[in-house]
Scaffold this active site. Structure first.
Site, PDB file in Angstrom:
ATOM      1  N   LYS A 186      41.318  33.046 -10.107  1.00  0.00           N
ATOM      2  CA  LYS A 186      41.298  32.090  -8.991  1.00  0.00           C
ATOM      3  C   LYS A 186      42.502  31.140  -9.098  1.00  0.00           C
ATOM      4  CE  LYS A 186      37.895  33.910  -6.919  1.00  0.00           C
ATOM      5  NZ  LYS A 186      36.482  33.927  -7.251  1.00  0.00           N
TER       6      LYS A 186
HETATM    7  C1  LIG Z   1      35.086  34.494  -7.021  1.00  0.00           C
HETATM    8  C2  LIG Z   1      34.147  34.193  -5.931  1.00  0.00           C
HETATM    9  C3  LIG Z   1      32.833  33.784  -6.162  1.00  0.00           C
HETATM   10  C4  LIG Z   1      32.218  33.792  -7.524  1.00  0.00           C
HETATM   11  O1  LIG Z   1      32.884  32.988  -8.417  1.00  0.00           O
HETATM   12  P1  LIG Z   1      32.455  33.014  -9.963  1.00  0.00           P
HETATM   13  O2  LIG Z   1      33.083  31.763 -10.492  1.00  0.00           O
HETATM   14  O3  LIG Z   1      33.026  34.259 -10.547  1.00  0.00           O
HETATM   15  O4  LIG Z   1      30.975  32.974 -10.014  1.00  0.00           O
HETATM   16  C5  LIG Z   1      32.042  33.421  -5.095  1.00  0.00           C
HETATM   17  N1  LIG Z   1      32.513  33.483  -3.832  1.00  0.00           N
HETATM   18  C6  LIG Z   1      33.763  33.893  -3.560  1.00  0.00           C
HETATM   19  C7  LIG Z   1      34.220  33.900  -2.145  1.00  0.00           C
HETATM   20  C8  LIG Z   1      34.617  34.273  -4.590  1.00  0.00           C
HETATM   21  O5  LIG Z   1      35.851  34.708  -4.317  1.00  0.00           O
END
Ligand SMILES: *Cc1c(COP(=O)(O)O)cnc(C)c1O
Length: 388
Positions: A186
């Site tokens: 991210k």
């Molecule tokens: C990555 C992501 C999540 C989940 O995030 P985690 O931190 O891995 O639980 C949820 N929603 C979206 C849109 C994502 O891209």
């Protein structure tokens, strides 16, 4: 040339802070988690920021704190990662899926309005700021406004939206509850982690307890020796184990401080892609409805058009052969067998998401990419699709 879909930038500051955590002997939630919470509360101008071990756990806590339970209905966009949908099912509630605009991947306020009208007992609405662009939240016809008017809380899945600004201010600064992700690829990372922000006192209190076993105050307070009766605790609900360890939070503090520079770097890459693909018949990219500097530019999806000599599956394979890593975001929820079977979902009810899904490929976009590497990705896309 070999260009992975994602690669982490240099981590000198992160290493230093992680060493500090290890030297301190306090590895679980502690002062670095507090520090990261403070940074998010300041950036979002919210009263509460609650560090958690993933965005998924944050979304679960948010929905639980809004009293979503068995047989309730929650509206969720079909174009999202499965995490957004699954937390609704954790609580025994059911999904009402919404289609997205194929040009932006965002749910339109009109769609939210129709969904609420068709299903008046909707208990909450989830919004996803796909690819790092904010959905229309503000203003008379914004999603936040029309949900507020209907008395329906909004949970923003801001996994792609840090840092990102709407007319109201930074994503996270308005609305009921907003959840960020610090997953490994991210816009900032703690390895695994997330942050929930809110101004809702009752929800914040509930989430703080449920984050750590339903205990009425957290471990750090109990062991920090501030109170003579610090050994006493009570459990008020069967909570979860969703706290963010300091090992991870320390990485987050260093990442937060670079996140705005990282965003600028991704914007430069996005502009390079956009100017290369602007007048090309074989590929399209998403429409921006906000100024470039408000966009988090987490993803850069392109769609192959019917002028392309390869379809998107062939494009993925060819790019891979040429050393360019890609991904797809996302296979829509209505196509995933669990949801498809449970709700008897049909592709024709989600034309926007279908149109995008059949054509999409996400290109690499991260600060560690050089302009030369971006040029190479562009050259590979143009050649493979038959644009040049
Ligand atoms: C990555 C992501 C999540 C989940 O995030 P985690 O931190 O891995 O639980 C949820 N929603 C979206 C849109 C994502 O891209």
């Amino acid at each position: 040339m070999k260009i992975p879909f994602f690669r982490l930038s240099e981590c000198d500051e992160e290493k230093q802070l992680v060493n500090e955590v290890l030297d301190s002997g306090w590895l679980t939630t502690g002062k670095f988690a507090r520090e990261l919470e403070q940074r998010f509360a300041d950036y979002c101008q919210t009263k509460h920021a609650i560090a958690v071990n993933s965005c998924t756990s944050g979304l679960h806590l948010a929905a639980e704190a809004l009293s979503i339970g068995v047989n309730d209905k929650v509206a969720v966009p079909t174009m999202t990662f499965t995490a957004t949908a699954e937390v609704v099912r954790y609580l025994g509630a059911d999904l009402v899926l919404m289609d997205v605009n194929p040009k932006t991947l965002l749910v339109e306020p009109e769609t939210v309005k129709d969904t609420i009208e068709r299903t008046p007992d909707i208990k909450a609405v989830m919004v996803v700021h796909m690819a790092g662009q904010p959905a229309i939240m503000a203003g008379e016809n914004g999603i936040q406004t029309l949900c507020n008017n209907a008395g329906i809380p909004v949970i923003q899945d801001a996994a792609h939206a840090f840092p990102c600004w709407d007319k109201y201010g930074p994503i996270g600064s308005f609305g009921d509850i907003t959840v960020f992700s610090f997953y490994a690829n991210k816009t900032m990372t703690t390895g695994e982690g997330g942050m929930v922000v809110t101004n809702d006192e009752a929800a914040a209190t509930r989430m703080q307890k449920m984050r750590l076993h339903g205990i009425d105050r957290d471990v750090f307070d109990r062991f920090s020796g501030k109170r003579a009766d610090a050994w006493i605790y009570d459990v008020v609900a069967p909570g979860f184990k969703y706290n963010l360890p300091d090992v991870n939070a320390a990485i987050g503090v260093a990442q937060f401080d670079k996140a705005f520079e990282f965003r600028d770097a991704r914007e430069r890459i996005a502009k390079q892609y956009e100017s290369a693909f602007a007048d090309i018949a074989t590929v399209e990219y998403l429409e921006s409805r906000v100024a470039a500097e408000r966009h988090a530019w987490h993803l850069f999806p392109i769609m192959v058009t019917d002028k392309s000599v390869v379809d998107r599956t062939e494009l993925i394979h060819k790019l891979n052969e040429l050393g360019v890593g890609t991904s797809v975001h996302y296979r829509p929820i209505h196509q995933l067998s669990y949801y498809k079977n449970r709700y008897d979902l049909r592709a024709e009810d989600f034309p926007g998401a279908e149109h995008y899904w059949n054509r999409c490929v996400s290109l690499p976009i991260y600060p560690a990419m050089t302009a030369k590497q971006v040029d190479y990705v562009i050259e590979c896309v143009l050649k493979t699709t038959g644009a040049v």
